[in-house]
Design a protein around this motif. Structure first.
Motif, short mmCIF file in Angstrom:
data_model
loop_
_atom_site.label_atom_id
_atom_site.label_comp_id
_atom_site.label_asym_id
_atom_site.label_seq_id
_atom_site.Cartn_x
_atom_site.Cartn_y
_atom_site.Cartn_z
N GLN A 198 -25.06 -33.89 -23.12
CA GLN A 198 -26.32 -33.59 -23.82
C GLN A 198 -26.81 -32.21 -23.36
OE1 GLN A 198 -29.16 -36.86 -24.03
NE2 GLN A 198 -27.47 -38.31 -24.04
N CYS A 199 -27.39 -32.12 -22.15
CA CYS A 199 -27.84 -30.80 -21.70
C CYS A 199 -26.67 -29.90 -21.34
CB CYS A 199 -28.80 -30.92 -20.52
SG CYS A 199 -27.98 -31.24 -18.93
N GLY A 200 -25.56 -30.49 -20.92
CA GLY A 200 -24.36 -29.73 -20.62
C GLY A 200 -24.22 -29.25 -19.18
N TYR A 201 -25.24 -29.49 -18.36
CA TYR A 201 -25.16 -28.91 -17.01
C TYR A 201 -24.03 -29.51 -16.18
CZ TYR A 201 -26.58 -26.43 -12.91
OH TYR A 201 -26.58 -25.56 -11.87
N GLY B 146 -17.76 -14.09 -9.88
CA GLY B 146 -18.47 -14.05 -11.16
C GLY B 146 -18.08 -15.14 -12.14
N LEU B 147 -17.44 -16.18 -11.65
CA LEU B 147 -17.07 -17.30 -12.51
C LEU B 147 -18.18 -18.34 -12.43
CD1 LEU B 147 -13.28 -17.54 -11.66
CD2 LEU B 147 -14.30 -16.71 -13.79
N THR B 148 -19.15 -18.22 -13.32
CA THR B 148 -20.34 -19.06 -13.23
C THR B 148 -20.24 -20.35 -14.05
OG1 THR B 148 -21.34 -17.76 -15.00
CG2 THR B 148 -21.88 -17.12 -12.73
N GLY B 149 -19.06 -20.61 -14.62
CA GLY B 149 -18.88 -21.87 -15.33
C GLY B 149 -18.97 -23.07 -14.41
N THR B 150 -18.55 -22.91 -13.18
CA THR B 150 -18.67 -23.99 -12.19
C THR B 150 -20.12 -24.04 -11.72
OG1 THR B 150 -16.41 -23.54 -11.49
CG2 THR B 150 -17.75 -24.90 -10.03
N LYS B 151 -20.75 -25.19 -11.85
CA LYS B 151 -22.20 -25.28 -11.65
C LYS B 151 -22.56 -25.77 -10.25
CE LYS B 151 -22.89 -23.96 -15.80
NZ LYS B 151 -22.94 -22.49 -15.94
N LYS B 152 -23.72 -25.31 -9.81
CA LYS B 152 -24.30 -25.81 -8.55
C LYS B 152 -25.40 -26.80 -8.91
CE LYS B 152 -24.93 -23.15 -4.91
NZ LYS B 152 -25.49 -22.21 -3.91
N GLY B 153 -25.17 -28.06 -8.57
CA GLY B 153 -26.19 -29.06 -8.79
C GLY B 153 -26.90 -29.36 -7.49
N ASN C 98 -18.90 -37.84 -10.32
CA ASN C 98 -19.52 -36.89 -11.25
C ASN C 98 -20.72 -37.57 -11.92
OD1 ASN C 98 -16.49 -36.02 -11.12
ND2 ASN C 98 -17.63 -34.24 -11.82
N ILE C 99 -21.90 -37.09 -11.57
CA ILE C 99 -23.13 -37.69 -12.06
C ILE C 99 -23.60 -36.95 -13.31
CG2 ILE C 99 -25.54 -38.23 -11.45
CD1 ILE C 99 -23.36 -39.65 -9.74
N CYS C 100 -24.09 -37.72 -14.28
CA CYS C 100 -24.69 -37.13 -15.48
C CYS C 100 -26.10 -37.65 -15.62
CB CYS C 100 -23.87 -37.48 -16.73
SG CYS C 100 -24.61 -36.83 -18.24
N ARG C 101 -27.08 -36.78 -15.44
CA ARG C 101 -28.48 -37.22 -15.54
C ARG C 101 -28.85 -37.56 -16.98
NH1 ARG C 101 -31.41 -36.59 -10.98
NH2 ARG C 101 -30.46 -35.33 -9.34
N CYS D 177 -23.07 -34.70 -6.59
CA CYS D 177 -23.19 -34.75 -8.06
C CYS D 177 -21.91 -34.41 -8.81
CB CYS D 177 -24.31 -33.83 -8.52
SG CYS D 177 -23.91 -32.06 -8.46
N GLY D 178 -21.02 -33.65 -8.22
CA GLY D 178 -19.77 -33.29 -8.88
C GLY D 178 -19.85 -32.13 -9.85
N ALA D 179 -21.03 -31.52 -10.00
CA ALA D 179 -21.17 -30.40 -10.94
C ALA D 179 -20.25 -29.23 -10.57
CB ALA D 179 -22.61 -29.91 -10.98
N CYS D 180 -19.88 -29.15 -9.30
CA CYS D 180 -19.10 -28.02 -8.78
C CYS D 180 -17.59 -28.31 -8.74
CB CYS D 180 -19.59 -27.71 -7.37
SG CYS D 180 -19.29 -29.10 -6.24
N THR D 181 -17.15 -29.34 -9.45
CA THR D 181 -15.74 -29.74 -9.36
C THR D 181 -14.81 -28.65 -9.87
OG1 THR D 181 -16.39 -32.05 -9.70
CG2 THR D 181 -14.06 -31.50 -10.02
N VAL D 182 -13.81 -28.32 -9.07
CA VAL D 182 -12.71 -27.45 -9.49
C VAL D 182 -11.42 -28.12 -9.05
CG1 VAL D 182 -14.12 -25.35 -9.28
CG2 VAL D 182 -12.70 -26.08 -7.34
N LEU D 183 -10.30 -27.59 -9.51
CA LEU D 183 -9.00 -28.10 -9.09
C LEU D 183 -8.40 -27.14 -8.07
CD1 LEU D 183 -7.47 -29.16 -12.54
CD2 LEU D 183 -8.93 -30.50 -10.99
#
Ligand code: FES
Ligand code: FES
Length: 161
Positions: free
Chosen positions: A103-106, A37-44, A137-140, A50-56
């Motif tokens: 900007q969009c924050g995704y 339930g940790l939805t802060g990590t995004k699926k792009g 890490n891509i930023c559209r 894209c790197g949206a799913c980056t965690v350590l």
């Protein structure tokens, strides 16, 4: 329905142990988002682009969409939810806001986790090298100038990095 192929898995995320019954084919990203339930990590892209799913993992950056959750028992996984302490933002989060690093924050959770990992990994300090270290890490929205400025500010706050 119980799937007899499921495995029992212990994942330590943000300092908390989670016991999961999980299909061995589930990615770390889906385990974090859908099982814990940790939805802060995004699926792009869901394919490592894209790197949206980056965690350590043990302090190092990974794309959590590209790897299976079952590989991460006995590790320390850190997600974006761990950075702020109550109302107090992590310095990197505060710097992203200050420098308009989104900007969009995704893409932003992934950008911030990558930025935190980058400083710990000892990426060289000029802007071009930081861009190279952040190239996964891509930023559209093209918030790149603000992202680099935020990283530089935090680096200067922590001169040992
Ligand atoms: Fe993992 Fe894009 S969602 S790299
Ligand atoms: Fe919109 Fe990066 S802030 S994709």
């Amino acid at each position: 329905m119980v799937n007899s192929d499921n495995l029992n898995l212990l994942l330590k995320v943000n300092g908390t142990q989670h016991t999961l019954q999980i299909d061995p084919r589930v990615t770390l990203l889906d385990a974090l988002r859908e099982k814990i339930g940790l939805t802060g990590t995004k699926k792009g892209c869901d394919r490592g682009q894209c790197g949206a799913c980056t965690v350590l993992v043990d302090g190092r950056r990974i794309n959590s969409c590209l790897t299976l959750a079952v590989m991460y028992q006995e590790t320390e996984i850190t997600t974006i939810e761990e950075l702020a302490k109550g109302d107090e933002l992590h310095p990197m989060q505060a710097a992203f806001i200050k420098h308009d690093g989104f900007q969009c924050g995704y893409c932003t959770p992934g950008q911030i986790m990558s930025a935190v990992g980058l400083l710990a990994e000892g990426c060289p300090s000029d802007d071009a090298e930081i861009k190279e270290c952040m190239s996964g890490n891509i930023c559209r929205c093209s918030a790149y100038p603000g992202i680099v400025a935020a990283i530089q500010e935090v680096r200067q706050m922590q001169p040992n990095l």
